[in-house]
Scaffold this active site. Structure first.
Site, PDB file in Angstrom:
ATOM      1  N   HIS A 147       0.819  -1.212   0.000  1.00  0.00           N
ATOM      2  CA  HIS A 147       0.000   0.000   0.000  1.00  0.00           C
ATOM      3  C   HIS A 147       0.853   1.263   0.000  1.00  0.00           C
ATOM      4  CE1 HIS A 147      -3.425  -2.692   0.852  1.00  0.00           C
ATOM      5  NE2 HIS A 147      -3.972  -1.851  -0.007  1.00  0.00           N
TER       6      HIS A 147
ATOM      7  N   ASP B 279      -4.520  -8.157  -4.290  1.00  0.00           N
ATOM      8  CA  ASP B 279      -4.712  -9.159  -3.247  1.00  0.00           C
ATOM      9  C   ASP B 279      -4.956 -10.541  -3.829  1.00  0.00           C
ATOM     10  OD1 ASP B 279      -4.372  -7.957  -0.687  1.00  0.00           O
ATOM     11  OD2 ASP B 279      -6.088  -6.693  -1.161  1.00  0.00           O
TER      12      ASP B 279
HETATM   13  C1  PEP Z   1      -6.506  -4.973  -4.910  1.00  0.00           C
HETATM   14  O1  PEP Z   1      -6.319  -5.729  -3.969  1.00  0.00           O
HETATM   15  O2  PEP Z   1      -6.200  -5.262  -6.098  1.00  0.00           O
HETATM   16  C2  PEP Z   1      -7.087  -3.643  -4.691  1.00  0.00           C
HETATM   17  C3  PEP Z   1      -7.406  -2.864  -5.698  1.00  0.00           C
HETATM   18  O3  PEP Z   1      -7.254  -3.221  -3.419  1.00  0.00           O
HETATM   19  P1  PEP Z   1      -6.037  -2.729  -2.503  1.00  0.00           P
HETATM   20  O4  PEP Z   1      -4.820  -2.599  -3.372  1.00  0.00           O
HETATM   21  O5  PEP Z   1      -6.432  -1.453  -1.877  1.00  0.00           O
HETATM   22  O6  PEP Z   1      -5.903  -3.853  -1.510  1.00  0.00           O
HETATM   23 MG    MG Z   2      -7.271  -5.341  -2.083  1.00  0.00          MG
END
Ligand code: PEP
Ligand code: MG
Length: 575
Positions: A194, A459
């Site tokens: 993140h 994820d």
């Molecule tokens: C993901 O997991 O691809 C997503 C868009 O959510 P985040 O990156 O905020 O976990």
């Molecule tokens: Mg995600």
């Protein structure tokens, strides 16, 4: 002497600036040599740190005595202030810098160890315990010298920026820097952590996974961050700086050329229109929606609004923020994801300490465990829904129960608002993120209950391959082209299509041009990405021939040899 360190490119662009070392581990202090001509500056840095800690302690004392006039806290703080004036600590550390030509932190910690040893020899237990005060004062000084995120240096006069050099940064640290830094480099981290996503959102060039970068340079040293190639150049000579200034200008030119695509419809060669949405983390990103002419917001990461705070805001504050975003969207759809708190995104005062947070109380699990907090967000979203075209999206679904409970809470929020005679969009669509393999494989239970789906590949890849998306030690295993990942993505798109449910993809894959032909060939017609990537992806779409791509991609999906998948991908992208 100039040298280059290789890491992982996580946020494109070039930053040229002075290093600002940030440490979280106070006593991981390294010694470095300070050239005689820089000794005066090093002493000044040391004196400034002493003055700054003196000021901090005075402030603390004032606050403590105002709160409790008769407490002994003031006296203890005075004791620490006296230590700042003690020649055995401060003067001796200064002398060490001059004598040994070493950095201030190192001199201070060496001197501290000597003083602490003397305290240990004292028989009187009260006096012996005062060694803790010495350590605390030195900790404060070292922290100030190394600079923590709250102590960024003032803007430079030479026009160059500040490059933060850290072991690791949390998304909250990165957000805290937003307006102050030119770039950052860290020892650890992965491209879809993140922190990396926040850096991209903020347009801050960044390289992570540089292992011991903090040991390789010292404060103020010149550093170039090449966030496109994934390298950091330390102490570059003039010709390299010149070259990078040119490269930075060329990148800007390239970006401005792509801007011409703003009003060109995102249509394939055969004329099929593809939806391009923006991922945002708050109202501040809405200007980019306009600049890129995106079709709307495909992912509003609502948790980023509040991640650097101790508590979540109340309903009215949230309502104002959602309303601002919807108004700025001017009728285009906005997909607000409910809080994805947990894993690497924690609230500042979060008391939870989970051994395995990515598999713990994260996203919808967290929200359902805190129904009051969740209901507040749902009410605020519903209230804001009259100001535009809002959709609610639920992250990290794995169980039918989770969506059932969410729908029940949404119904409860609606019921409350009806009773209070507050208007909202009765038909507000509710969708889910498919980012856990279990959900991808048992999609029926979500398809039956939801209005739309969005594939969270960041994820989905992490959970399918059991690879921590933020851990650079396993980053080589984080493979979007793994046959299992490709089949899951394709399966979701197909199942959504069969049920006539809109399917979008909002992970980092959506904004990576190398994957655009693959995803189009799988049948994806809606992409959501950071606005900075929209023109690059549009360029790919304009060149795409779906009639040609689709059968080729279907053949790729049958492959399970990585080498053959890569070979076929190269042909597909013409690389
Ligand atoms: C993901 O997991 O691809 C997503 C868009 O959510 P985040 O990156 O905020 O976990
Ligand atoms: Mg995600």
């Amino acid at each position: 002497m100039s040298f280059t360190v290789h890491g992982l490119p996580v946020s494109q662009g070039i930053a040229i600036g002075h290093a600002h070392l940030v440490s979280h581990a106070l006593f991981e202090i390294n010694r470095y040599h300070v050239a005689p001509r820089h000794i005066a500056a090093e002493l000044e840095r040391f004196d400034n740190a002493v003055a700054s800690v003196e000021g901090e302690l005075l402030g603390l004392k004032a606050a403590a005595t105002a709160a409790q006039p008769h407490s002994e806290v003031g006296a203890f703080i005075d004791l620490q202030r006296m230590m700042l004036e003690d020649p055995v600590l401060v003067e001796a550390a200064r002398a060490r810098i001059e004598e040994h030509h070493c950095n201030a932190e190192w001199a201070l910690v060496q001197q501290m160890e000597m003083v602490v040893e003397q305290f240990r020899q004292i028989e009187d237990p009260y006096l012996r315990e005062r060694q803790a005060d010495v350590v605390q004062v030195v900790e404060r000084l070292v922290k100030t010298l190394l600079g923590d995120p709250g102590h960024l240096p003032p803007r430079r006069k030479d026009g160059l920026g500040t490059v933060v050099v850290a072991h690791d940064l949390s998304p909250a640290d990165t957000i805290g820097f937003r307006d102050h830094i030119a770039g950052f480099v860290t020892d650890i981290g992965g491209p879809t952590s993140h922190t990396a996503i926040v850096a991209r959102n903020l347009g801050i060039p960044a390289v992570v996974g540089l292992h011991h970068i903090r040991d390789l340079l010292h404060n103020n040293e010149l550093i170039i961050v090449d966030g496109t190639r994934g390298i950091a150049i330390i102490d570059p000579d003039e010709s390299i700086v010149e070259e990078y200034l040119l490269r930075r200008a060329a990148l800007e030119l390239e970006r401005s050329k792509l801007k011409r695509l703003r009003d060109t419809p995102a249509a394939t060669l055969g004329g099929e229109l593809i939806q391009l949405y923006a991922n945002i983390s708050g109202p501040q990103d809405m200007g980019q929606l306009k600049e890129t002419n995106a079709d709307g917001v495909g992912l509003f990461r609502t948790e980023f609004l509040f991640i650097d705070r101790d508590t979540l805001p109340d309903e009215d504050e949230q309502y104002e923020i959602y309303r601002t975003v919807l108004k700025a969207a001017a009728g285009k759809p906005v997909t607000a994801r409910t809080f994805d708190i947990g894993a690497d995104k924690t609230l500042a005062n979060s008391a939870r300490d989970e051994p395995n947070p990515a598999l713990g109380l994260r996203a919808i699990r967290y929200s359902l465990a805190e129904p009051k907090l969740f209901l507040t967000q749902l009410r605020a979203l519903l209230r804001a829904s009259t100001h535009g075209k809002l959709q609610i999206m639920v992250p990290m679904l794995a169980h039918a129960d989770e969506i059932e409970q969410t729908l029940t809470l949404i119904e409860k929020a609606k019921e409350e608002l009806r009773e209070e005679k507050i208007k909202f969009d009765e038909a507000l669509p509710v969708g889910g993120m498919i980012e856990v393999p279990a959900a991808a494989l048992a999609l029926g239970m979500f398809v039956r209950r939801l209005d739309f789906l969005s594939i969270g590949t960041n994820d989905l890849i992490q959970y399918t391959l059991a690879v921590d998306r933020g851990n650079e030690a396993v980053v080589h295993l984080y493979d979007p082209l793994h046959p299992a990942v490709l089949r899951l993505i394709s399966g979701i798109i197909q199942a959504g299509g069969r049920a006539s449910l809109p399917v979008s993809l909002c992970g980092e894959m959506a904004g990576t041009p190398a994957y655009t032909p693959l995803l189009l060939g799988m049948g994806l017609r809606s992409f959501s990405m950071h606005p900075a990537h929209i023109f690059g992806i549009k360029q790919q779409i304009l060149r795409a021939d779906l009639a040609d791509l689709t059968p080729k991609v279907q053949r790729i999906l049958k492959l399970d040899e990585p080498a053959r998948i890569r070979e076929a991908m190269e042909k597909l992208t013409g690389a």
